[in-house]
Scaffold this motif. Sequence first.
Motif, PDB file in Angstrom:
ATOM      1  N   PRO A 135       0.804  -1.234   0.000  1.00 36.46           N
ATOM      2  CA  PRO A 135       0.000   0.000   0.000  1.00 36.46           C
ATOM      3  C   PRO A 135       0.834   1.280   0.000  1.00 36.46           C
ATOM      4  O   PRO A 135       0.319   2.348  -0.331  1.00 36.46           O
ATOM      5  CB  PRO A 135      -0.815  -0.120   1.295  1.00 36.46           C
ATOM      6  CG  PRO A 135      -0.812  -1.572   1.635  1.00 36.46           C
ATOM      7  CD  PRO A 135       0.515  -2.082   1.170  1.00 36.46           C
ATOM      8  N   TYR A 136       2.098   1.169   0.359  1.00 35.97           N
ATOM      9  CA  TYR A 136       2.951   2.354   0.472  1.00 35.97           C
ATOM     10  C   TYR A 136       3.900   2.509  -0.727  1.00 35.97           C
ATOM     11  O   TYR A 136       4.740   3.400  -0.736  1.00 35.97           O
ATOM     12  CB  TYR A 136       3.786   2.265   1.765  1.00 35.97           C
ATOM     13  CG  TYR A 136       2.953   1.982   2.979  1.00 35.97           C
ATOM     14  CD1 TYR A 136       2.157   2.963   3.557  1.00 35.97           C
ATOM     15  CD2 TYR A 136       2.937   0.703   3.558  1.00 35.97           C
ATOM     16  CE1 TYR A 136       1.366   2.694   4.671  1.00 35.97           C
ATOM     17  CE2 TYR A 136       2.150   0.420   4.669  1.00 35.97           C
ATOM     18  CZ  TYR A 136       1.376   1.426   5.214  1.00 35.97           C
ATOM     19  OH  TYR A 136       0.595   1.149   6.315  1.00 35.97           O
ATOM     20  N   CYS A 137       3.750   1.638  -1.729  1.00 38.04           N
ATOM     21  CA  CYS A 137       4.662   1.654  -2.884  1.00 38.04           C
ATOM     22  C   CYS A 137       4.057   2.398  -4.073  1.00 38.04           C
ATOM     23  O   CYS A 137       2.850   2.312  -4.323  1.00 38.04           O
ATOM     24  CB  CYS A 137       4.998   0.225  -3.308  1.00 38.04           C
ATOM     25  SG  CYS A 137       5.936  -0.703  -2.071  1.00 38.04           S
ATOM     26  N   THR A 138       4.903   3.086  -4.798  1.00 41.50           N
ATOM     27  CA  THR A 138       4.480   3.771  -6.019  1.00 41.50           C
ATOM     28  C   THR A 138       4.284   2.771  -7.147  1.00 41.50           C
ATOM     29  O   THR A 138       3.293   2.807  -7.868  1.00 41.50           O
ATOM     30  CB  THR A 138       5.535   4.813  -6.430  1.00 41.50           C
ATOM     31  OG1 THR A 138       5.835   5.644  -5.306  1.00 41.50           O
ATOM     32  CG2 THR A 138       5.043   5.666  -7.592  1.00 41.50           C
ATOM     33  N   LYS A 139       5.260   1.865  -7.304  1.00 46.46           N
ATOM     34  CA  LYS A 139       5.187   0.792  -8.292  1.00 46.46           C
ATOM     35  C   LYS A 139       5.815  -0.461  -7.703  1.00 46.46           C
ATOM     36  O   LYS A 139       6.773  -0.384  -6.930  1.00 46.46           O
ATOM     37  CB  LYS A 139       5.921   1.159  -9.591  1.00 46.46           C
ATOM     38  CG  LYS A 139       5.201   2.159 -10.473  1.00 46.46           C
ATOM     39  CD  LYS A 139       3.978   1.527 -11.138  1.00 46.46           C
ATOM     40  CE  LYS A 139       3.231   2.517 -12.009  1.00 46.46           C
ATOM     41  NZ  LYS A 139       2.026   1.913 -12.627  1.00 46.46           N
ATOM     42  N   ILE A 140       5.288  -1.627  -8.097  1.00 50.64           N
ATOM     43  CA  ILE A 140       5.863  -2.905  -7.694  1.00 50.64           C
ATOM     44  C   ILE A 140       6.272  -3.663  -8.954  1.00 50.64           C
ATOM     45  O   ILE A 140       5.442  -3.924  -9.830  1.00 50.64           O
ATOM     46  CB  ILE A 140       4.874  -3.746  -6.879  1.00 50.64           C
ATOM     47  CG1 ILE A 140       4.457  -2.985  -5.614  1.00 50.64           C
ATOM     48  CG2 ILE A 140       5.486  -5.097  -6.515  1.00 50.64           C
ATOM     49  CD1 ILE A 140       3.409  -3.696  -4.789  1.00 50.64           C
ATOM     50  N   CYS A 141       7.551  -3.991  -9.046  1.00 51.65           N
ATOM     51  CA  CYS A 141       8.082  -4.713 -10.199  1.00 51.65           C
ATOM     52  C   CYS A 141       7.835  -6.205 -10.001  1.00 51.65           C
ATOM     53  O   CYS A 141       8.215  -6.770  -8.974  1.00 51.65           O
ATOM     54  CB  CYS A 141       9.574  -4.452 -10.353  1.00 51.65           C
ATOM     55  SG  CYS A 141       9.989  -2.702 -10.539  1.00 51.65           S
ATOM     56  N   ALA A 142       7.206  -6.833 -10.974  1.00 43.84           N
ATOM     57  CA  ALA A 142       6.902  -8.261 -10.896  1.00 43.84           C
ATOM     58  C   ALA A 142       7.886  -9.043 -11.753  1.00 43.84           C
ATOM     59  O   ALA A 142       8.292  -8.602 -12.831  1.00 43.84           O
ATOM     60  CB  ALA A 142       5.472  -8.522 -11.374  1.00 43.84           C
ATOM     61  N   THR A 143       8.252 -10.214 -11.267  1.00 49.69           N
ATOM     62  CA  THR A 143       9.228 -11.048 -11.963  1.00 49.69           C
ATOM     63  C   THR A 143       8.579 -11.959 -12.995  1.00 49.69           C
ATOM     64  O   THR A 143       9.116 -12.155 -14.082  1.00 49.69           O
ATOM     65  CB  THR A 143      10.015 -11.887 -10.934  1.00 49.69           C
ATOM     66  OG1 THR A 143      10.733 -11.009 -10.077  1.00 49.69           O
ATOM     67  CG2 THR A 143      10.996 -12.819 -11.606  1.00 49.69           C
ATOM     68  N   PHE A 144       7.427 -12.515 -12.666  1.00 49.16           N
ATOM     69  CA  PHE A 144       6.741 -13.468 -13.543  1.00 49.16           C
ATOM     70  C   PHE A 144       5.441 -12.855 -14.073  1.00 49.16           C
ATOM     71  O   PHE A 144       4.795 -12.073 -13.369  1.00 49.16           O
ATOM     72  CB  PHE A 144       6.393 -14.746 -12.774  1.00 49.16           C
ATOM     73  CG  PHE A 144       7.571 -15.508 -12.262  1.00 49.16           C
ATOM     74  CD1 PHE A 144       8.151 -16.521 -13.009  1.00 49.16           C
ATOM     75  CD2 PHE A 144       8.106 -15.214 -11.008  1.00 49.16           C
ATOM     76  CE1 PHE A 144       9.237 -17.230 -12.520  1.00 49.16           C
ATOM     77  CE2 PHE A 144       9.186 -15.917 -10.518  1.00 49.16           C
ATOM     78  CZ  PHE A 144       9.759 -16.935 -11.273  1.00 49.16           C
ATOM     79  N   PRO A 145       5.037 -13.229 -15.289  1.00 43.98           N
ATOM     80  CA  PRO A 145       3.739 -12.749 -15.787  1.00 43.98           C
ATOM     81  C   PRO A 145       2.591 -13.093 -14.839  1.00 43.98           C
ATOM     82  O   PRO A 145       1.670 -12.303 -14.665  1.00 43.98           O
ATOM     83  CB  PRO A 145       3.589 -13.480 -17.133  1.00 43.98           C
ATOM     84  CG  PRO A 145       4.991 -13.780 -17.563  1.00 43.98           C
ATOM     85  CD  PRO A 145       5.752 -14.041 -16.292  1.00 43.98           C
ATOM     86  N   GLU A 146       2.661 -14.283 -14.213  1.00 38.60           N
ATOM     87  CA  GLU A 146       1.600 -14.706 -13.302  1.00 38.60           C
ATOM     88  C   GLU A 146       1.522 -13.831 -12.056  1.00 38.60           C
ATOM     89  O   GLU A 146       0.499 -13.800 -11.372  1.00 38.60           O
ATOM     90  CB  GLU A 146       1.825 -16.160 -12.865  1.00 38.60           C
ATOM     91  CG  GLU A 146       1.739 -17.172 -13.998  1.00 38.60           C
ATOM     92  CD  GLU A 146       3.092 -17.469 -14.630  1.00 38.60           C
ATOM     93  OE1 GLU A 146       3.248 -18.555 -15.186  1.00 38.60           O
ATOM     94  OE2 GLU A 146       3.988 -16.590 -14.584  1.00 38.60           O
TER      95      GLU A 146
END
Length: 354
Positions: A135-146
């Motif tokens: 909730p406190y992040c501007t963006k979250i980088c995801a590693t997998f498409p899933e």
Amino acid sequence: MKKIILTGGGSAGHVTPNLALVPRLKELGYNIQYIGTENGIERKIIEDQKIEYHIISSGKLRRYFDIKNFTDPFKVLKGILQAILIIRKEKPNIVFSKGGFVSVPVVIAAHINKVPVIAHESDITPGLANRLSAPYCTKICATFPESLKNIKGNNSVLTGTPIRKELLDGSRIIGRRMCGFDNEKPVLLIIGGSLGSTFINNTVRNSLNELLKNYNIVHICGKGNLDRSLKERKGYVQFDYINEELPHIMNAADIVISRAGANVIFELLALKKPNLLIPLSKKSSRGDQILNAASFEKSGYSMVLQEDELTSQVLLDRIFKLYSSRNEYINNMEASPVQDAVGKIINLIEKYSI
């Protein structure tokens, strides 16, 4: 000069992706600092890189009952206050979090100080620290498409996991020379994780007579797991742990057997190494490696063997099949859309730096 504070700790997997960003950040002129714990694994890794290191208190986040669950929340609160003061003093343009329990106070403190936060999640399902931080992040980088569907809100972006540049600069010739391989047999690399796997180690060693007929073998077996009786076995080289030599060893490999931690499998993807993944079972993990392996199997990057299916004969059969179909795996990895994670993450950092 722009300033960035990196954070993440508790395991090497929560630190090394940060290091992959450091060269590019330095090229862009960032002043790089780090927030971690006093005794965490992150401290030595970061201080060895001559990066300024700030210490905060942090309690471990547990899903199981432990008496420390009653005291650690106070350590987290103390860590938040310490991180607030550090961020207020240093005035970073942005914070990048790789997760782990130390990151939660830092992310919350950044939010309180109105500093943007880019976080990175390695696994398909977010760990507890990143779930609390989200909730406190501007963006979250995801590693997998899933992963995208498992991160609430619409602030996730697919980047893959950042890979250290030096890993891509290894030499196949140097790697073979380091191992003393003087024939043309293909190289089979076995990686059991930093602690090693007794089960995998024993199965491989029980299969050595057959394996050495066709392969040179490099076995990274984990600290304390060397078998001295095999020291003179021609074509078989074992290490308990390697660091600086790893880029050359990995580039020398033709096929790889590995656990299915996110960092190592994305390194294999970046290097286009056909691989057999043996993920940690749910008996000894939360099952994230099983999901990671399934994703790579679905994408055609990996062959997967579950730990409870592992026998010497099954291992020999899978290795033969993997080597025979190696070009198919290489072609699939070359077509992967998850490339240049460092560049994608750096672009996000540049975009959201205040």
